[in-house]
Design an enzyme around this catalytic site. Sequence first.
Site, PDB file in Angstrom:
ATOM      1  CD  GLU A  63      -4.448   5.900   5.777  1.00 30.67           C
ATOM      2  OE1 GLU A  63      -3.546   6.681   5.563  1.00 30.67           O
ATOM      3  OE2 GLU A  63      -4.243   4.626   5.432  1.00 30.67           O
ATOM      4  CG  ASP A  91       2.402   8.338  11.742  1.00 34.15           C
ATOM      5  OD1 ASP A  91       2.624   7.096  11.723  1.00 34.15           O
ATOM      6  OD2 ASP A  91       3.145   9.030  11.233  1.00 34.15           O
ATOM      7  CG  ASP A 113       5.230   4.904   1.567  1.00 34.90           C
ATOM      8  OD1 ASP A 113       6.293   4.771   0.851  1.00 34.90           O
ATOM      9  OD2 ASP A 113       4.951   6.152   1.696  1.00 34.90           O
ATOM     10  CE1 TYR A 194      -1.772   0.358  -4.919  1.00 34.84           C
ATOM     11  CE2 TYR A 194      -1.287  -1.477  -4.123  1.00 34.84           C
ATOM     12  CZ  TYR A 194      -0.766  -0.330  -4.468  1.00 34.84           C
ATOM     13  OH  TYR A 194       0.383   0.072  -4.543  1.00 34.84           O
TER      14      TYR A 194
END
Length: 213
Positions: A63, A91, A113, A194
């Site tokens: 993350e 990353d 994303d 989520y």
Amino acid sequence: MRIRNIRDAHLKINKAKNIIGVDNLKTKLDPKKFNALEIGSGKGGFIYQKAITNPGINYFGIEKNATVILKMINKSELLEQLTNLFIVHDDFALIDHEFPNACFDQIYLNFSDPWPKKRHAKKRLVDLAFLNKYQRILKADGIIEFKTDNDQLFNYAIEMINSLEQIKIIAYTNDLHSLDSSDALLKNNVITEYEQRFINLKKNINKIVFKFI
């Protein structure tokens, strides 16, 4: 929704023993164990539950947002008691070359994303360049699970996967939670806050499981 950054989050997370660097990650990869990787772990709801449920499996999360990692640390009281969960603050696109070949048995991509603009397509975690990276770090017969609420991103993933002859689709669905509870795609499915939010909104969840051959 944009997350408000916490000041000095990157310094605070380094105090947690489960947060490791890329160099340390290599020492944690036990070839005798089943090693699973989640790219884009977010607040850690998925990987945290996986680690608790499967103590014999080593889970690694990547993350890049320090604030998100700090929220995971603060929320999960049992985190430091888990000896099979490790989070890398970085990353994946910048550190994938640091991973040994064939070091993971499974890769999870959860609600990545979507990068909806066409000019950002190469940043999507299901783009061809990323698929090639996954192939290198997966063991033979290693599995990838991709789950998303974004229909456009899922269609893009299907397009990329179908363009590669060396990929075999094991199973997929455009509406995960409409399946019978005995369906393989729902087996061991972890529903995070989520995901539950979209379930409550009656939004379909897409999921595909595939491997390289």
